[in-house]
Structures are given as C-alpha cells and as structure tokens.
Design an enzyme around this catalytic site. Structure first.
Site, PDB file in Angstrom:
ATOM      1  N   THR A  55       0.859  -1.167   0.000  1.00  0.00           N
ATOM      2  CA  THR A  55       0.000   0.000   0.000  1.00  0.00           C
ATOM      3  C   THR A  55       0.904   1.229   0.000  1.00  0.00           C
ATOM      4  OG1 THR A  55      -2.043   0.973   0.808  1.00  0.00           O
ATOM      5  CG2 THR A  55      -0.514   0.182   2.506  1.00  0.00           C
ATOM      6  N   CYS A 108      -3.676   8.381   6.529  1.00  0.00           N
ATOM      7  CA  CYS A 108      -4.267   7.044   6.453  1.00  0.00           C
ATOM      8  C   CYS A 108      -3.406   6.052   7.230  1.00  0.00           C
ATOM      9  CB  CYS A 108      -4.343   6.567   5.006  1.00  0.00           C
ATOM     10  SG  CYS A 108      -5.476   7.515   3.981  1.00  0.00           S
ATOM     11  N   HIS A 124      -6.065  -0.350   3.772  1.00  0.00           N
ATOM     12  CA  HIS A 124      -5.656   1.055   3.722  1.00  0.00           C
ATOM     13  C   HIS A 124      -6.840   1.881   4.244  1.00  0.00           C
ATOM     14  CE1 HIS A 124      -3.304   4.322   1.356  1.00  0.00           C
ATOM     15  NE2 HIS A 124      -4.231   4.946   2.059  1.00  0.00           N
TER      16      HIS A 124
END
Lengths: 205, 162
Positions: free
Chosen positions: B21, B27, B44
């Site tokens: 990711t 995030c 994610h």
C-alpha cells in the site's frame, strides 16, 4: 449518494469551463512571475472517480509532489489543490530566486506556497468576476511528499464521505524553465450543484 | 504476485507474494498475519469512525471501526485461524502543519486513525506486533506474504522493518 453525483454532458461542459476560466487567469499570473514565459494550458479534464483511483490521476501514489492546498468559501465551497512534481517545484524556486536557491529550505517552501496562493487567488478572482459573487480563500498550506499520502490526507481531513469524487483538473507546462503542474478543483458538499447552477445560469445568458 | 492495496481497499493473499500500500499519509495501513497458515491481509484505512457519517457512505472499508472486522472475516474465510493472528500497522502522520479545514484541533486525523485502529484490534483481541506511526511524512508499506515481514519506506529513504 451515487444519485446525487450523476452528471450529464452539459454539466461536464460547465465544469470544464470552470477549469478554463480560472486557470487562464491563473497562468497569466504565473507567466508574469516567470518573466513572461509562455505557458501551455491543456483542456480541463473532468472526472468522477473512486478515491482509490485519484492518485493515478496525478502520476501515481508514490510520485514525489509539492501540493498547495486551500479552501474557497463563498456561494459554493470547494477545494483548490495546486500540485506539481517535485522537480518542477524546484525549478520554480530556482527561477523565482534567480538561482540563489534550489531546494525546499524555508525560503524555497515560501516561494512554492506563495506561487500556489497567487495561482489560486487569480483563479478565484476570475470566478468571482464571472459569477458576480465573492469567494474567500483560506491561507494556503504546503506539503511535499508522495502524491497518494497528500491526497489521502486531504480527503481524510476534509472528511470526504462520498465514495466517488469529482475533480476538475487543468494541467499546464512551460518549456524554458521546465515546469509542469496542475490545478485541481474539488467541489465540496453542496458545492458541485451550486457551481453548476451558478455557471449554468451565467453561461446561458 | 504483487498486489496493490489502494485507499479504502482490503486484500487477502496466501502463501507467497507481496502486498503493497503506497502513500499512507494520515491514512493507516493495517496488516494482519497468520504465520501458521501463512495468510496475510492488508487494509488502507482513510478515517476512524463510520458512525460519524450516519451510514451515508456505502464503502465500509474506509473506516477503521468497520473495515477491520470485515478484513478479519475475509482472512478467516481464506483459512487463517483467529488465535494465530497478529497485526502490524503504519501511517497516521500529519503532513500539513495546520488542520486543512481551518479549524483548530489537538488531535490530527492521523492520530485519531491510529487510536481507532488500535481500539478495533483490541476489541478483536489481535496482538499488535509492530508499528511505525505518526511523524510528518508519507509512508509505503510492503508486506511479504510468505514471512509476514513488513517493510516501511518513505521518500527520504527511511526504511524500517516490522
């Protein structure tokens, strides 16, 4: 939610116009700063895409970029993101400091923030003039990092709840100073409908 | 096989390959791993709490409180055993100096995300084996499915193994 975001081709044209109007003005400001260098502007690109796809629109999630973010508040509310590859940002710093600086030191960062500020403000001036309504702009903030990290942070902090996001992206490039970048407009909340209404009305006059 | 996990996505893979990711800012990337069956999952996460948004969003993989239980279901279906599961997390940084919406808040979105992820893991009784969170830079998280090892990198070349 999905239903609200459906857009027809006439609305897409209006949104493209939203990209055109403003950025024409904004690139003139940028050109003046770069000693009248010619700036090539591309046709605005309107896309309704999922959050996951957004970073691909600016060269992929890991691409190093500089982004200046501000929010426009007025009859409609939207985000303005002035984004360019790291290399272009360094070239702007070099051009505007006449070669004294070519790094993201505090002066370099100020230069980028200020360029973003001027481009966004020129854009809003044009929009205000056309729609006969005033827009207020929040102070620009700058981040230099991976495109995905920056855009993700913007969506998270702005609490974007929609699964798809509407973006109007207008790209520009210069030859002598080798600068490329784009201004991204993201209507926020009720912003989209209002912008289309206001501009739709104005364009039909 | 290399599989990209994008914003608000969850991917589960077994035995071999790499889950990546890219571009975690505020995030948080959450990796779940069962070392016995060699089953890995990576999420994610964009936001902390789905309840704040009154079910207005249809993608529950965006929020820590809803995505993690869904990821757990998915990884158990792939053959992982709950008692073997461990977690590793990364991200939750603060890229902009100020709150972008103009308001003043002591807690950045990144911090809220980290807390929400830890709370969800605790509620599911999954031990947190490693973390690389906070700071003011973006991260990329790579999870090796065969070993469960996680590599964190940034644009500055910062690399950490979890």
């Amino acid at each position: 939610m999905k239903k609200d975001l459906e857009i027809n081709s006439e609305e897409i044209d209006i949104l493209k116009e939203l990209g055109n109007i403003g950025l024409g003005n904004a690139t003139i400001s940028l050109s003046e700063m770069l000693k009248d260098e010619k700036i090539k502007m591309l046709v605005p690109d309107v896309s309704l895409i999922s959050l996951a796809e957004v970073p691909d629109l600016v060269g992929g999630p890991e691409k190093p970029v500089a982004a200046v973010f501000s929010r426009a508040i007025g009859e409609a509310s939207f985000f303005l993101i002035f984004l360019m590859p790291e290399k272009s940002a360094l070239n702007i710093i070099k051009a505007l400091t006449e070669g004294i600086r070519e790094e993201f030191c505090s002066l370099g960062r100020s230069v980028i923030r200020e360029v973003g500020n001027i481009v966004s403000a020129s854009y809003l001036n044009a929009l205000s003039f056309l729609t006969d309504s005033a827009y207020r702009q929040t102070p620009p903030i700058l981040a230099i990092d991976m495109a995905g990290a920056i855009l993700g942070t913007i969506f998270a902090e702005a609490s974007i709840i929609e699964d798809s996001i509407l973006m109007v992206k207008t790209s520009f490039s210069t030859e002598v100073n080798d600068i490329e970048g784009c201004l991204i407009i993201v209507p926020h909340g009720e912003g989209l409908k209002k912008i289309v209404d206001i501009l739709g009305l104005e364009l039909k006059k | 096989m290399i599989t990209q996990v994008r914003i608000a996505e969850v991917v589960v893979q077994r035995e071999s390959g790499l889950l990546i990711t890219v571009g975690l800012g505020s995030c948080v990337g959450v990796g779940l791993y069962d070392p016995v069956t060699r089953t890995a999952g990576l999420a994610h996460i964009l936001l902390s709490d789905s309840r704040q948004f009154n079910g207005k969003s249809s993608n529950l993989l965006k929020y820590a409180d809803t995505a993690l239980p869904l990821m757990m279901d998915k990884i158990l279906k792939e053959g992982a055993l709950k008692k073997n599961l461990v977690a590793k997390i990364a991200g939750g940084s603060q890229l902009f100096k100020y709150n972008i919406t103009g308001g003043v808040s002591n807690e950045s979105v990144g911090k809220k995300n980290i807390m929400a992820v830890k709370k969800a893991l605790l509620e599911m009784s999954i031990p947190l084996l490693g973390e690389d969170v906070g700071g003011n830079y973006g991260r990329t998280m790579r999870m090796h499915v065969a070993s469960g090892q996680v590599e964190i990198s940034s644009l500055e070349g910062y690399i950490k193994l979890l």
